[in-house]
Design a protein around this motif. Structure first.
Motif, PDB file in Angstrom:
ATOM      1  N   ASP A  53       0.889  -1.233   0.039  1.00  4.77           N
ATOM      2  CA  ASP A  53       0.130   0.272  -0.049  1.00  4.77           C
ATOM      3  C   ASP A  53       0.783   1.393   0.022  1.00  4.77           C
ATOM      4  OD1 ASP A  53      -2.339  -1.330  -0.044  1.00  4.77           O
ATOM      5  OD2 ASP A  53      -2.488  -1.210   2.076  1.00  4.77           O
ATOM      6  N   PHE A  54       1.975   1.275   0.634  1.00  3.66           N
ATOM      7  CA  PHE A  54       2.923   2.468   0.767  1.00  3.66           C
ATOM      8  C   PHE A  54       3.436   2.664  -0.700  1.00  3.66           C
ATOM      9  CE2 PHE A  54       7.269   4.036   0.652  1.00  3.66           C
ATOM     10  CZ  PHE A  54       6.901   5.293   1.642  1.00  3.66           C
ATOM     11  N   LYS A  55       3.559   1.844  -1.675  1.00  4.04           N
ATOM     12  CA  LYS A  55       3.952   2.123  -3.120  1.00  4.04           C
ATOM     13  C   LYS A  55       2.995   2.811  -3.752  1.00  4.04           C
ATOM     14  CE  LYS A  55       6.994  -1.769  -3.261  1.00  4.04           C
ATOM     15  NZ  LYS A  55       7.507  -2.997  -4.301  1.00  4.04           N
ATOM     16  N   ARG A  56       1.552   3.073  -3.216  1.00  8.28           N
ATOM     17  CA  ARG A  56       0.594   3.632  -4.162  1.00  8.28           C
ATOM     18  C   ARG A  56       0.325   5.146  -3.422  1.00  8.28           C
ATOM     19  NH1 ARG A  56      -4.590   0.320  -2.441  1.00  8.28           N
ATOM     20  NH2 ARG A  56      -5.516   2.055  -3.680  1.00  8.28           N
ATOM     21  N   LEU A  57       0.970   5.430  -2.303  1.00  8.59           N
ATOM     22  CA  LEU A  57       0.882   6.919  -1.832  1.00  8.59           C
ATOM     23  C   LEU A  57       1.457   7.840  -2.388  1.00  8.59           C
ATOM     24  CD1 LEU A  57       1.605   5.921   2.122  1.00  8.59           C
ATOM     25  CD2 LEU A  57      -0.784   6.031   0.935  1.00  8.59           C
ATOM     26  N   PRO A  58       2.551   7.615  -2.956  1.00  5.06           N
ATOM     27  CA  PRO A  58       3.206   9.108  -3.784  1.00  5.06           C
ATOM     28  C   PRO A  58       2.265   9.408  -5.075  1.00  5.06           C
ATOM     29  CG  PRO A  58       4.801   7.432  -3.575  1.00  5.06           C
ATOM     30  CD  PRO A  58       3.554   6.763  -2.981  1.00  5.06           C
ATOM     31  N   LYS A  59       1.436   8.522  -5.627  1.00  8.87           N
ATOM     32  CA  LYS A  59       0.488   8.792  -6.760  1.00  8.87           C
ATOM     33  C   LYS A  59      -0.758   9.606  -6.202  1.00  8.87           C
ATOM     34  CE  LYS A  59      -1.826   7.003 -10.535  1.00  8.87           C
ATOM     35  NZ  LYS A  59      -2.197   5.663 -11.521  1.00  8.87           N
ATOM     36  N   ILE A  60      -1.114   9.042  -4.996  1.00  6.44           N
ATOM     37  CA  ILE A  60      -2.443   9.633  -4.371  1.00  6.44           C
ATOM     38  C   ILE A  60      -2.187  11.053  -3.553  1.00  6.44           C
ATOM     39  CG2 ILE A  60      -3.977   9.110  -2.428  1.00  6.44           C
ATOM     40  CD1 ILE A  60      -3.545   6.328  -3.042  1.00  6.44           C
ATOM     41  N   PHE A  61      -0.914  11.078  -3.075  1.00  6.03           N
ATOM     42  CA  PHE A  61      -0.535  12.310  -2.386  1.00  6.03           C
ATOM     43  C   PHE A  61      -0.079  13.623  -3.152  1.00  6.03           C
ATOM     44  CE2 PHE A  61       0.143  10.084   2.013  1.00  6.03           C
ATOM     45  CZ  PHE A  61      -1.420   9.784   2.126  1.00  6.03           C
ATOM     46  N   ARG A  62       0.080  13.247  -4.652  1.00  6.27           N
ATOM     47  CA  ARG A  62       0.623  14.215  -5.434  1.00  6.27           C
ATOM     48  C   ARG A  62      -0.135  15.520  -5.352  1.00  6.27           C
ATOM     49  NH1 ARG A  62       1.494  11.904 -11.197  1.00  6.27           N
ATOM     50  NH2 ARG A  62       2.935  10.678  -9.822  1.00  6.27           N
ATOM     51  N   LYS A  63       0.425  16.649  -5.252  1.00  6.74           N
ATOM     52  CA  LYS A  63      -0.048  18.105  -5.027  1.00  6.74           C
ATOM     53  C   LYS A  63      -0.980  18.407  -4.109  1.00  6.74           C
ATOM     54  CE  LYS A  63       0.367  18.706 -10.273  1.00  6.74           C
ATOM     55  NZ  LYS A  63      -0.555  18.983 -11.651  1.00  6.74           N
ATOM     56  N   GLN A  64      -0.954  17.488  -2.839  1.00  4.41           N
ATOM     57  CA  GLN A  64      -1.811  17.533  -1.737  1.00  4.41           C
ATOM     58  C   GLN A  64      -1.201  18.246  -0.566  1.00  4.41           C
ATOM     59  OE1 GLN A  64      -5.042  16.471  -1.628  1.00  4.41           O
ATOM     60  NE2 GLN A  64      -4.664  15.795  -4.027  1.00  4.41           N
ATOM     61  N   GLY A  65       0.094  18.303  -0.877  1.00  2.00           N
ATOM     62  CA  GLY A  65       0.857  19.501   0.304  1.00  2.00           C
ATOM     63  C   GLY A  65       1.307  18.500   1.609  1.00  2.00           C
TER      64      GLY A  65
END
Length: 382
Positions: A53-65
């Motif tokens: 699940d950690f590998k999915r976080l960068p894509k989800i948190f992009r431009k979220q500050g």
């Protein structure tokens, strides 16, 4: 189960920074990402998440500050990654699995059951003589024929069976019950010495003496021939004939004797036997006079025997010395000798000093069973 699942996937402890780190929880909920052990610490959120699940976080948190920082790593993927270049570990593991599988095809422990009068050592020794020992291959072992060979080798056994369970060979045996060869032969009871009859207790046979009679050695006390109106019957006589007897004996004791005495020196030698290989844990060979006793013990793991045995031989060293006895001590030794031979008898003793040795003439008075069995001999003439 959840613990094992997370261990195999790998777990990361992370910290989430940013203006609104709380967004991380909402985004994880929205994308169905599981996090646990959530803690708020000085403007950041700490939690645990699996590697997938950690590998999915960068894509989800992009431009979220928000920013991510890994604090700890835990689980099987990180362990294997740490040692992936150490080929010796994996090679050793493969060799261990191979050897475990290979060695499981052999017998390493022999367990004897059902014996009482015949020792384990004797049965195992006979098994070794017919080729049944630690280290034999399980596949192709002919248990039925080997059991027959064991019966032919050891005439004290009436039945034997070999059973293999894993690496343990169980030898189940039944011993032969000895039978009296003369159990059904007709016999008399005769006197084994001179005496005066004091008590009679006959269960089978025709008693031909009475209390108070004087008998000589060889006289018939109870006859195995019984005659009555129906004819003659031959039986095996049984009973007790108690008589007062007098035995005259003469024994001698030299003044100078050689006697073995303990030196106080002791030593134990150990041999380690593992998978039929013997490893001596000592140096040298013992010389001189000694007493010894031997023990062998199988080591156990979790209550089960393993194919490792310790053989111990304990030596108690002695030396021979020449000892000169006094007259009184020589007489005492002769008295003990007679008392040991006739423990319940009345003894009258006379001692004679012959300069180099002492002679004791003794009369032994005792009440005992003088009846001994003697088979009847029939003379058949054609």
């Amino acid at each position: 189960m959840l613990f094992l699942y997370r261990f195999f996937l790998g777990v990361l402890e992370i910290a989430v920074y940013g203006i609104y780190p709380e967004k991380m929880l909402n985004l994880c909920e929205k994308h169905k990402i599981s996090v646990w052990d959530i803690r708020f610490q000085k403007g950041k959120i700490c939690c645990k998440i699996n590697v997938k699940d950690f590998k999915r976080l960068p894509k989800i948190f992009r431009k979220q500050g928000v920013r991510l920082h890994i604090l700890k790593r835990w689980g099987l993927p990180f362990f294997t990654n740490k040692y992936k270049r150490r080929f010796g570990i994996f090679a050793g593991l493969l060799i261990f699995v191979f050897m475990l599988n290979f060695l499981s095809g052999f017998v390493w422990i022999i367990d004897v059951r059902g014996n009482k009068g015949v020792s384990d050592f004797e049965i195992i020794s006979d098994c070794q003589k017919i080729g049944v020992k630690e280290g034999i291959f399980v596949k192709g072992f002919d248990a039925k024929n080997k059991a027959q060979e064991l019966l032919l080798k050891n005439n004290k056994l009436s039945w034997a069976s070999f059973n293999i369970e894993g690496c343990v060979l169980t030898v189940d045996v039944t011993e032969i019950t000895p039978k009296d060869e003369g159990e059904f032969l007709a016999s008399n009871l005769v006197a084994d010495s001179d005496g005066i009859i004091k008590h009679i207790d006959v269960t089978v046979g025709n008693c031909v003496v009475k209390v108070g009679d004087t008998v000589k050695k060889g006289d018939v006390l109870v006859s195995g021939i019984i005659e009555n109106e129906n004819g003659t019957k031959f039986v095996k006589s049984r009973g007790k004939i108690i008589a007062e007897t007098v035995t005259v004996t003469e024994v001698s004791q030299n003044y100078i004797i050689e006697e073995s005495v303990l030196t106080g020196k002791q030593k134990t030698k150990t041999v380690l036997e593992a998978f039929t290989f013997e490893i001596p844990l000592y140096l040298g060979v013992e010389k001189g006079e000694y007493e010894s006793n031997y023990t062998a013990k199988n080591l156990k793991l979790f209550g089960n025997a393993i194919p490792i045995r310790l053989h111990r031989k304990h030596f108690i060293f002695k030396e021979t010395k020449e000892v000169k006895l006094s007259f009184d001590l020589a007489c005492e030794r002769l008295t003990k000798q007679i008392e040991k031979q006739y423990p319940n008898a009345e003894v009258k003793k006379d001692f004679f000093d012959n300069y180099t040795f002492v002679t004791m003439k003794a009369k032994i008075y005792e009440s005992r069973d003088i009846a001994t069995s003697q088979n009847l001999i029939f003379n058949i003439e054609k």
